[in-house]
Design an enzyme around this catalytic site. Sequence first.
Site, PDB file in Angstrom:
ATOM      1  N   CYS A  30       5.678  -4.681   8.171  1.00 41.18           N
ATOM      2  CA  CYS A  30       5.211  -5.495   7.040  1.00 41.18           C
ATOM      3  C   CYS A  30       4.155  -4.740   6.238  1.00 41.18           C
ATOM      4  CB  CYS A  30       4.627  -6.808   7.571  1.00 41.18           C
ATOM      5  SG  CYS A  30       3.700  -7.714   6.329  1.00 41.18           S
ATOM      6  N   CYS A  68       0.553  -6.502   6.431  1.00 40.94           N
ATOM      7  CA  CYS A  68      -0.241  -6.613   7.665  1.00 40.94           C
ATOM      8  C   CYS A  68      -1.394  -5.596   7.648  1.00 40.94           C
ATOM      9  CB  CYS A  68       0.654  -6.380   8.886  1.00 40.94           C
ATOM     10  SG  CYS A  68       1.500  -7.873   9.457  1.00 40.94           S
ATOM     11  N   HIS A  98       0.506 -12.399  10.520  1.00 36.98           N
ATOM     12  CA  HIS A  98       1.809 -12.349   9.859  1.00 36.98           C
ATOM     13  C   HIS A  98       2.558 -13.675   9.988  1.00 36.98           C
ATOM     14  CE1 HIS A  98       5.322 -10.155   8.303  1.00 36.98           C
ATOM     15  NE2 HIS A  98       6.062 -10.767   9.214  1.00 36.98           N
ATOM     16  N   ASN A 114       4.441 -17.846  -4.247  1.00 36.36           N
ATOM     17  CA  ASN A 114       5.869 -18.067  -4.018  1.00 36.36           C
ATOM     18  C   ASN A 114       6.064 -18.070  -2.522  1.00 36.36           C
ATOM     19  OD1 ASN A 114       6.644 -18.026  -6.751  1.00 36.36           O
ATOM     20  ND2 ASN A 114       6.684 -15.790  -6.748  1.00 36.36           N
ATOM     21  N   SER A 136       9.563 -11.993  -0.989  1.00 33.69           N
ATOM     22  CA  SER A 136      10.267 -10.975  -0.230  1.00 33.69           C
ATOM     23  C   SER A 136       9.569 -10.645   1.087  1.00 33.69           C
ATOM     24  CB  SER A 136      10.432  -9.716  -1.087  1.00 33.69           C
ATOM     25  OG  SER A 136       9.218  -9.375  -1.706  1.00 33.69           O
ATOM     26  N   HIS A 171       4.774 -12.742   5.232  1.00 33.02           N
ATOM     27  CA  HIS A 171       3.329 -12.658   5.454  1.00 33.02           C
ATOM     28  C   HIS A 171       2.645 -13.572   4.424  1.00 33.02           C
ATOM     29  CE1 HIS A 171      -0.091 -10.304   7.237  1.00 33.02           C
ATOM     30  NE2 HIS A 171      -0.682 -11.071   6.330  1.00 33.02           N
ATOM     31  N   HIS A 175       0.885 -14.973   1.614  1.00 32.81           N
ATOM     32  CA  HIS A 175       0.188 -14.354   0.481  1.00 32.81           C
ATOM     33  C   HIS A 175       0.537 -15.055  -0.818  1.00 32.81           C
ATOM     34  CE1 HIS A 175       4.153 -12.530  -0.060  1.00 32.81           C
ATOM     35  NE2 HIS A 175       3.783 -12.150  -1.271  1.00 32.81           N
ATOM     36  N   GLN A 224      -0.357 -14.577  -5.374  1.00 33.70           N
ATOM     37  CA  GLN A 224      -0.592 -13.568  -6.390  1.00 33.70           C
ATOM     38  C   GLN A 224      -1.531 -14.090  -7.466  1.00 33.70           C
ATOM     39  OE1 GLN A 224       2.717 -11.156  -7.822  1.00 33.70           O
ATOM     40  NE2 GLN A 224       4.130 -12.300  -6.511  1.00 33.70           N
TER      41      GLN A 224
END
Lengths: 349, 349
Positions: free
Chosen positions: B52, B55, B115, B155, B163, B166, B168, B170
Amino acid sequence: MEKFDNNEHPHRRYNPLTGDWILVSPHRAKRPWQGQEEKPVAGTLPMYDEKCYLCPGNERSGGVHNEQYTGVYVFDNDFPALLQDEVAVEEESNALFQLKPERGINRVVCFSPRHDLTLAEMEVPAIVEVIKAWKFHYNDLGGRDFINHVQIFENKGSVMGCSNPHPHGQIWSQSSLPTLVQKTQDNLLKYYQEKGNSLLADYLEEELKKEERIIAVNDSFVAVVPFWATWPYETMIISRRHFGRITDMTAQETEDYAAMLKTVAVKYDNLFKTSFPYSSGIHQAPTDGEDHAEWHFHMHFYPPLLRSATVKKFMVGYEMMAEAQRDISPEKSAEILRALPTTHYKFSN
Amino acid sequence: MEKFDNNEHPHRRYNPLTGDWILVSPHRAKRPWQGQEEKPVAGTLPMYDEKCYLCPGNERSGGVHNEQYTGVYVFDNDFPALLQDEVAVEEESNALFQLKPERGINRVVCFSPRHDLTLAEMEVPAIVEVIKAWKFHYNDLGGRDFINHVQIFENKGSVMGCSNPHPHGQIWSQSSLPTLVQKTQDNLLKYYQEKGNSLLADYLEEELKKEERIIAVNDSFVAVVPFWATWPYETMIISRRHFGRITDMTAQETEDYAAMLKTVAVKYDNLFKTSFPYSSGIHQAPTDGEDHAEWHFHMHFYPPLLRSATVKKFMVGYEMMAEAQRDISPEKSAEILRALPTTHYKFSN
Ligand SMILES: O=P(O)(O)O[C@H]1O[C@H](CO)[C@@H](O)[C@H](O)[C@H]1O
Ligand SMILES: O=P(O)(O)O[C@H]1O[C@H](CO)[C@@H](O)[C@H](O)[C@H]1O
């Protein structure tokens, strides 16, 4: 300062039909993709599928049987989003809670008795029959008192929410002008009143001069990747002549429209050598009894695929909260589509 | 004439934030579904995944290594949709071909070094750290001369174009107000000027009286399925107090916001007993140096799932050409979400 380059620099473009801007990030097409892949379309389909509720003679939900049709076949949707009944609603005075009952009629249009065809693989005369059906139902539905708008559209491919590969589209007709049609109409009308001309006629004239975004032309129609395209391979078919309704087409224009539909569909299939998914729809004058000289017949194609038969563009977080965004310039997409053959890959060599 | 019923009759509702109408077809939830099914989320994830790129300590595209971070970790996007450079563009005088270069900065916000977590499974104090990072970067980016808007979003789930599982989000910050933010601002401002009050404060007051669409409340925030919700289980978190920016939150409000984020995320996961996909995003005042008393902090959640962990709502043909459409009433969705426990299904019993 560096000189601006369409294919390098992030920029925004204005869509004069909707009044929205879109963000173009052409350099971003270079990023690697590790996300979701779509299922490519399964092998070959049979000409007739006994389990398909759209094939001739077969039973639909609710027990009705389709006719043993041999051309185009249209029926009222068994699960319509709109109903015909009038209902009585109590007025809510608060402007933050506005609600209006809506009436309408939904129909399904089977393009062909053949389960295994699509517009891309149908012959032009068979596509002419589809257009004739669209004309008939635009008139038939639009002629009713309580129907002021007739939306003709197609969802193609499971990635576009289509649950049956049998070639078909839909018609949703209703009392109100839907949001996006209202916006388009407002913008077309404003332009028409200011310039005394059709916005799309003026647009088309410029596009034909610039030649950068045209993908195909014939005597009556032009296919173009619009300057403001949002989807990676979005296109628009625009009539050369300024008329507002599918029923205004001459016999020759109807033939040319069928040929242009086929050209666009074939180029799409050839792009990634797959049955190319998209949603398409016709924008034309509402059926509210007014003249609507501002309207100019056109058809949109919104295809989701971006990089291959399995990698699509996701219109998600930023796009849902802020603004539509694309990763490849419309000029680049047009160049690619223009160069593709007009013979379907299945039938070539 | 039959009396109108929210849960039976097709109708349209008005979204006072965007100015758009949506079509509600509640009776349509009954139709069978034979279309595409999404992949349910794969089994259990490891706490650390050596492959990943998010990570701690791992290598990203381009060769940079992440810090050995232990809390929230933010870095500039390796494939940004916006760039900082100024470019020189030739003016095009034709109003049908409007194009403007756009500048901006994109960042990635890792919510946790783990993760295998999501906001739904993180502890409230850890979510407080995420909010603090959002505050910091809203200020840091928004403070720059050429940044007038900071869009914070997430997202979640591969169906939403994410995609990497993990946890996250933006941040896309830019010079212009994006289309949807501009529309929201125009509508908030108009209301504020006419009524002398925050549109969302007035809306919230009514919703708290009606109690039909509320799904959770605490001292500082309310989660509601908006009256004009488009996505099947769309929700909005609205601050009770009228303030315009995430940086206006008191310490107590920050805690309460974290708790409300967790509540919404947990209810979502519990709905179909799956890691629930969505795009979420914060709408707040732009960073253009103006006062913007019209803005009222809120967060949207747009989740695609409709019937189960694998069947989503497709916003396609009719929706793309004409108007957003939903198949279940917002009141019914709210009733279902409200009834769900606030303990995550993985940790209950
Ligand atoms: O930035 P990511 O996660 O690579 O990409 C994802 O989010 C972006 C912002 O909503 C979208 O433009 C992309 O289509 C989507 O795949
Ligand atoms: O009517 P269908 O093919 O069952 O359904 C499809 O098209 C409709 C109209 O665009 C959408 O509302 C549905 O989400 C989609 O699955």
